[in-house]
Scaffold this motif. Sequence first.
Motif, PDB file in Angstrom:
ATOM      1  N   GLY A   1      37.278  83.086   3.819  1.00 16.83           N
ATOM      2  CA  GLY A   1      36.508  82.794   5.024  1.00 16.83           C
ATOM      3  C   GLY A   1      37.232  83.185   6.296  1.00 16.83           C
ATOM      4  N   ASP A   2      38.497  83.614   6.165  1.00 13.24           N
ATOM      5  CA  ASP A   2      39.264  84.099   7.315  1.00 13.24           C
ATOM      6  C   ASP A   2      39.085  85.610   7.454  1.00 13.24           C
ATOM      7  OD1 ASP A   2      40.443  81.623   8.079  1.00 13.24           O
ATOM      8  OD2 ASP A   2      41.864  81.800   6.425  1.00 13.24           O
ATOM      9  N   ILE A   3      39.103  86.087   8.674  1.00 14.93           N
ATOM     10  CA  ILE A   3      38.987  87.523   8.950  1.00 14.93           C
ATOM     11  C   ILE A   3      40.372  88.064   9.281  1.00 14.93           C
ATOM     12  CG2 ILE A   3      37.875  89.302  10.328  1.00 14.93           C
ATOM     13  CD1 ILE A   3      35.968  87.620   8.625  1.00 14.93           C
ATOM     14  N   GLY A   4      40.754  89.134   8.592  1.00 14.19           N
ATOM     15  CA  GLY A   4      42.081  89.694   8.794  1.00 14.19           C
ATOM     16  C   GLY A   4      42.049  91.173   9.125  1.00 14.19           C
ATOM     17  N   GLU A   5      43.199  91.666   9.544  1.00 13.12           N
ATOM     18  CA  GLU A   5      43.390  93.086   9.851  1.00 13.12           C
ATOM     19  C   GLU A   5      44.719  93.518   9.261  1.00 13.12           C
ATOM     20  OE1 GLU A   5      44.378  95.806  13.827  1.00 13.12           O
ATOM     21  OE2 GLU A   5      43.057  94.058  13.999  1.00 13.12           O
ATOM     22  N   PHE A   6      44.705  94.576   8.460  1.00 10.96           N
ATOM     23  CA  PHE A   6      45.933  95.089   7.862  1.00 10.96           C
ATOM     24  C   PHE A   6      46.534  96.181   8.747  1.00 10.96           C
ATOM     25  CE2 PHE A   6      45.265  93.410   3.437  1.00 10.96           C
ATOM     26  CZ  PHE A   6      46.534  92.855   3.333  1.00 10.96           C
ATOM     27  N   HIS A   7      47.827  96.029   9.056  1.00 12.24           N
ATOM     28  CA  HIS A   7      48.538  97.026   9.844  1.00 12.24           C
ATOM     29  C   HIS A   7      49.122  98.096   8.919  1.00 12.24           C
ATOM     30  CE1 HIS A   7      48.717  94.913  13.870  1.00 12.24           C
ATOM     31  NE2 HIS A   7      48.108  94.037  13.086  1.00 12.24           N
ATOM     32  N   PRO A   8      49.486  99.254   9.457  1.00  9.80           N
ATOM     33  CA  PRO A   8      49.984 100.353   8.620  1.00  9.80           C
ATOM     34  C   PRO A   8      51.203  99.994   7.766  1.00  9.80           C
ATOM     35  CG  PRO A   8      49.431 101.162  10.808  1.00  9.80           C
ATOM     36  CD  PRO A   8      49.318  99.667  10.863  1.00  9.80           C
ATOM     37  N   ASP A   9      52.015  99.019   8.213  1.00  9.72           N
ATOM     38  CA  ASP A   9      53.201  98.645   7.441  1.00  9.72           C
ATOM     39  C   ASP A   9      52.896  97.605   6.363  1.00  9.72           C
ATOM     40  OD1 ASP A   9      52.740  96.448   9.033  1.00  9.72           O
ATOM     41  OD2 ASP A   9      54.769  96.334   9.870  1.00  9.72           O
TER      42      ASP A   9
END
Length: 297
Positions: free
Chosen positions: A140-148
């Motif tokens: 239910g959480d929204i995330g963003e993956f960074h290039p590292d």
Amino acid sequence: MMHHFVIWILFKKVKALLGGNVRMMLSGGAPLSPQTHRFMNVCFCCPVGQGYGLTESCGAGTVTEVTDYTTGRVGAPLICCEIKLKDWQEGGYTIHDKPNPRGEIVIGGQNISMGYFKNEEKTAEDYSVDENGQRWFCTGDIGEFHPDGCLQIIDRKKDLVKLQAGEYVSLGKVEAALKNCPLIDNICAFAKSDQSYVISFVVPNQKRLTLLAQQKGVEGTWVDICNNPAMEAEILKEIREAANAMKLERFEIPIKVCLSPEPWTPETGLVTDAFKLKRKELKNHYLKDIERMYGGK
């Protein structure tokens, strides 16, 4: 070298408060604001990391590396689990977003619990098993993956409300931006999809607001001060200033406020034991005030 020496001189007394031998600190349970995170990194003269996880994932799912001094992120997945993002079209988050993929965080692995006790409906809604037999939990959480490979928590599905004109407001984002106001001890943002603006419930800082009331010539008990329209106006003024400083959009800024003379504690049932807001309970508690602030009688 001189830079590190100056920091050691300035903050060695702060470091000593924790015994002087702390090599790393970890924060969990609730996200640190980037400003607080950076402040702690400097003052305690050691890396301050963050972790992310849930009861359903049996604790941590990600932890920052000791050498990672960035703020606002919760690190990379632990070896016990896998993490993927799932499109949430309604909220406008997809794995094809630029510059980084975004979406609902889904955690899989042997650390995922079997489900909710005697609640098969909720278990079927939040848990799934893939063709390889691996269990997955939709957080239910929204995330963003960074290039590292590090994860950043950017939103929560339950915190997102679509206003009458179609704008999406993240209530958690609004609260995080405003809760550091000197006059505010706690805040809950609220919005209805059939309305065009955001409102808020605020637990004021009693010492600061009482002093301000004296300066403005407002007299009476603490309850009288909280119910005074002039004090509501002062809180709204501070909210607008903080919102502008944090670059909130116009439609994200609460334009009406209800001041609560009583603090929100686990005993009141309005927050959890970890002092996270219980939105449903807060909504029921302030039903009359919601009607008033949205023009009802």
